[in-house]
Design a protein around this motif. Structure first.
Motif, PDB file in Angstrom:
ATOM      1  N   SER A  92       0.848  -1.189   0.000  1.00  0.00           N
ATOM      2  CA  SER A  92       0.000   0.000   0.000  1.00  0.00           C
ATOM      3  C   SER A  92       0.883   1.238   0.000  1.00  0.00           C
ATOM      4  N   LEU A  93       0.352   2.336  -0.501  1.00  0.00           N
ATOM      5  CA  LEU A  93       1.114   3.577  -0.488  1.00  0.00           C
ATOM      6  C   LEU A  93       1.424   4.000   0.944  1.00  0.00           C
ATOM      7  N   ARG A  94       0.493   3.809   1.838  1.00  0.00           N
ATOM      8  CA  ARG A  94       0.723   4.175   3.242  1.00  0.00           C
ATOM      9  C   ARG A  94       1.897   3.390   3.825  1.00  0.00           C
ATOM     10  N   GLU A  95       1.936   2.112   3.559  1.00  0.00           N
ATOM     11  CA  GLU A  95       3.034   1.282   4.044  1.00  0.00           C
ATOM     12  C   GLU A  95       4.363   1.810   3.515  1.00  0.00           C
ATOM     13  N   TYR A  96       4.387   2.159   2.239  1.00  0.00           N
ATOM     14  CA  TYR A  96       5.622   2.664   1.645  1.00  0.00           C
ATOM     15  C   TYR A  96       6.031   3.993   2.279  1.00  0.00           C
ATOM     16  N   LEU A  97       5.094   4.927   2.433  1.00  0.00           N
ATOM     17  CA  LEU A  97       5.428   6.242   2.970  1.00  0.00           C
ATOM     18  C   LEU A  97       5.914   6.150   4.411  1.00  0.00           C
ATOM     19  N   GLU A  98       5.353   5.248   5.183  1.00  0.00           N
ATOM     20  CA  GLU A  98       5.837   5.028   6.556  1.00  0.00           C
ATOM     21  C   GLU A  98       7.297   4.604   6.541  1.00  0.00           C
ATOM     22  N   TRP A  99       7.637   3.725   5.613  1.00  0.00           N
ATOM     23  CA  TRP A  99       9.027   3.274   5.475  1.00  0.00           C
ATOM     24  C   TRP A  99       9.906   4.397   4.959  1.00  0.00           C
ATOM     25  N   MET A 100       9.439   5.104   3.952  1.00  0.00           N
ATOM     26  CA  MET A 100      10.224   6.191   3.356  1.00  0.00           C
ATOM     27  C   MET A 100      10.553   7.266   4.380  1.00  0.00           C
ATOM     28  N   ALA A 101       9.623   7.553   5.267  1.00  0.00           N
ATOM     29  CA  ALA A 101       9.830   8.598   6.267  1.00  0.00           C
ATOM     30  C   ALA A 101      11.042   8.305   7.150  1.00  0.00           C
ATOM     31  N   GLU A 102      11.402   7.028   7.265  1.00  0.00           N
ATOM     32  CA  GLU A 102      12.550   6.624   8.086  1.00  0.00           C
ATOM     33  C   GLU A 102      13.841   6.554   7.276  1.00  0.00           C
ATOM     34  N   GLU A 103      13.723   6.647   5.940  1.00  0.00           N
ATOM     35  CA  GLU A 103      14.899   6.575   5.066  1.00  0.00           C
ATOM     36  C   GLU A 103      15.342   7.995   4.724  1.00  0.00           C
ATOM     37  N   GLU A 104      16.247   8.530   5.500  1.00  0.00           N
ATOM     38  CA  GLU A 104      16.659   9.923   5.384  1.00  0.00           C
ATOM     39  C   GLU A 104      17.178  10.247   3.984  1.00  0.00           C
ATOM     40  N   ASN A 105      16.659  11.340   3.422  1.00  0.00           N
ATOM     41  CA  ASN A 105      17.081  11.881   2.122  1.00  0.00           C
ATOM     42  C   ASN A 105      16.576  11.101   0.908  1.00  0.00           C
ATOM     43  N   LEU A 106      15.877   9.988   1.091  1.00  0.00           N
ATOM     44  CA  LEU A 106      15.358   9.239  -0.051  1.00  0.00           C
ATOM     45  C   LEU A 106      14.253  10.037  -0.734  1.00  0.00           C
ATOM     46  N   ILE A 107      14.345  10.139  -2.058  1.00  0.00           N
ATOM     47  CA  ILE A 107      13.339  10.830  -2.869  1.00  0.00           C
ATOM     48  C   ILE A 107      12.436   9.774  -3.500  1.00  0.00           C
ATOM     49  N   THR A 108      11.191  10.115  -3.743  1.00  0.00           N
ATOM     50  CA  THR A 108      10.297   9.173  -4.414  1.00  0.00           C
ATOM     51  C   THR A 108       9.522   9.860  -5.528  1.00  0.00           C
ATOM     52  N   ASN A 109       9.548   9.239  -6.695  1.00  0.00           N
ATOM     53  CA  ASN A 109       8.707   9.650  -7.811  1.00  0.00           C
ATOM     54  C   ASN A 109       7.473   8.739  -7.808  1.00  0.00           C
ATOM     55  N   ILE A 110       6.334   9.321  -7.514  1.00  0.00           N
ATOM     56  CA  ILE A 110       5.076   8.578  -7.521  1.00  0.00           C
ATOM     57  C   ILE A 110       4.379   8.832  -8.850  1.00  0.00           C
ATOM     58  N   GLU A 111       4.287   7.785  -9.666  1.00  0.00           N
ATOM     59  CA  GLU A 111       3.526   7.923 -10.910  1.00  0.00           C
ATOM     60  C   GLU A 111       2.067   7.610 -10.638  1.00  0.00           C
ATOM     61  N   LEU A 112       1.208   8.554 -10.923  1.00  0.00           N
ATOM     62  CA  LEU A 112      -0.230   8.351 -10.813  1.00  0.00           C
ATOM     63  C   LEU A 112      -0.686   7.623 -12.068  1.00  0.00           C
ATOM     64  N   LYS A 113      -1.136   6.394 -11.913  1.00  0.00           N
ATOM     65  CA  LYS A 113      -1.522   5.574 -13.068  1.00  0.00           C
ATOM     66  C   LYS A 113      -2.978   5.871 -13.442  1.00  0.00           C
ATOM     67  N   ASN A 114      -3.184   7.029 -14.015  1.00  0.00           N
ATOM     68  CA  ASN A 114      -4.543   7.471 -14.310  1.00  0.00           C
ATOM     69  C   ASN A 114      -4.713   7.928 -15.756  1.00  0.00           C
ATOM     70  N   SER A 115      -3.843   7.419 -16.633  1.00  0.00           N
ATOM     71  CA  SER A 115      -3.962   7.817 -18.039  1.00  0.00           C
ATOM     72  C   SER A 115      -4.769   6.816 -18.861  1.00  0.00           C
ATOM     73  N   VAL A 116      -4.838   5.573 -18.409  1.00  0.00           N
ATOM     74  CA  VAL A 116      -5.661   4.557 -19.080  1.00  0.00           C
ATOM     75  C   VAL A 116      -7.048   4.529 -18.460  1.00  0.00           C
ATOM     76  N   TYR A 117      -7.082   4.442 -17.141  1.00  0.00           N
ATOM     77  CA  TYR A 117      -8.340   4.507 -16.388  1.00  0.00           C
ATOM     78  C   TYR A 117      -8.202   5.651 -15.399  1.00  0.00           C
ATOM     79  N   TYR A 118      -9.107   6.622 -15.455  1.00  0.00           N
ATOM     80  CA  TYR A 118      -8.986   7.779 -14.578  1.00  0.00           C
ATOM     81  C   TYR A 118      -9.652   7.508 -13.237  1.00  0.00           C
ATOM     82  N   TYR A 119      -8.843   7.552 -12.179  1.00  0.00           N
ATOM     83  CA  TYR A 119      -9.351   7.383 -10.821  1.00  0.00           C
ATOM     84  C   TYR A 119      -9.718   8.754 -10.268  1.00  0.00           C
ATOM     85  N   GLY A 120     -10.988   9.058 -10.227  1.00  0.00           N
ATOM     86  CA  GLY A 120     -11.422  10.353  -9.706  1.00  0.00           C
ATOM     87  C   GLY A 120     -11.018  10.535  -8.252  1.00  0.00           C
ATOM     88  N   GLY A 121     -10.425  11.678  -7.963  1.00  0.00           N
ATOM     89  CA  GLY A 121     -10.024  11.977  -6.587  1.00  0.00           C
ATOM     90  C   GLY A 121      -8.683  11.408  -6.174  1.00  0.00           C
TER      91      GLY A 121
END
Length: 243
Positions: A92-121
């Motif tokens: 889950s994204l939440r699981e990842y962000l919890e982990w990322m918050a502990e990884e100092e200086n790590l950057i994340t590119n989050i691709e929103l996969k909404n070009s084939v099927y648009y997820y409203g909101g």
């Protein structure tokens, strides 16, 4: 030149899993590139394809499955890995962000996969979660649906945006700058040095995908791209550190 692990260390480990993310960090990456979609009950999960068939032992569309259903799937199933890493859950994204918050200086590119099927909101949902963990300055939001990134920037200009493109735009720097977007994310196969130059002249960074061979990595470094996105972050680290 920064090095992003494409779906983690996806050249050697099942893509978009916590194992792949952890191994990318161990390999010395500067950042992680991952993909987000929404389950039927609107939980952001990390999955590249609209269907789960290729990367798990299940079948069907992500948007048709609940989070509980998708968590029961095994990401170590594909033939390439043959289950050798044991059962791996969809992250889950939440699981990842919890982990990322502990990884100092790590950057994340989050691709929103909404070009084939648009997820409203989806935009608001993902951005709220990023802000909840205080990671605004370590996230880049990107999408092939460029309008979605413009919407993100309008909603919260503290989170950087990136335009993903399959075939390169000749006036890429002007295109991104006039839309108040900080990064241009081109397919390496169509990228020219003048595109990189255009972006640089307009204060726009270039994060190019997917760069797996050292010869191509060196060429990207020579051209002055901001980052390479690679399935092999260990190779990328080696090239980035070369004198």
């Amino acid at each position: 030149m920064r090095v992003f692990g494409h779906r983690g260390f996806s050249g050697e480990y099942p893509e978009n899993t916590m194992l792949a993310f952890q191994k990318a960090v161990e390999a010395g990456c500067d950042g992680i590139e991952l993909d987000v979609q929404l389950t039927r009950d609107l939980v952001p999960v990390i999955m590249h394809d609209e269907k789960v068939d290729r990367t798990t032992d299940g079948s069907g569309y992500v948007y048709d499955l609940t989070f509980d259903e998708i968590r029961r799937l095994d990401c170590s199933y594909p033939d390439k890995f043959g289950g050798k890493f044991g059962q791996l859950e969809v992250t889950s994204l939440r699981e990842y962000l919890e982990w990322m918050a502990e990884e100092e200086n790590l950057i994340t590119n989050i691709e929103l996969k909404n070009s084939v099927y648009y997820y409203g909101g989806m935009e608001r949902m993902v951005m709220d979660m990023i802000c909840e963990y205080g990671l605004e300055d370590r996230i880049i939001l990107s999408s092939f649906n460029n309008a979605s990134i413009v919407l993100c920037r309008q909603n919260d200009d503290t989170i950087a945006g990136g335009f993903l493109v399959e075939r390169c735009v000749e006036n890429a720097g002007v295109y991104a700058r006039t839309c108040d977007v900080q990064y241009y994310h081109p397919n390496m196969d169509y990228l020219k040095e003048e595109h990189v130059r255009s972006c640089s002249q307009n204060g726009v960074g270039v994060n190019v995908w997917t760069v797996n061979e050292k010869e191509d990595m060196r060429r990207m470094k020579k051209w002055g791209v901001s980052s390479i996105i690679t399935n092999y972050p260990d190779r990328g680290r080696e090239v980035a550190d070369e004198e």
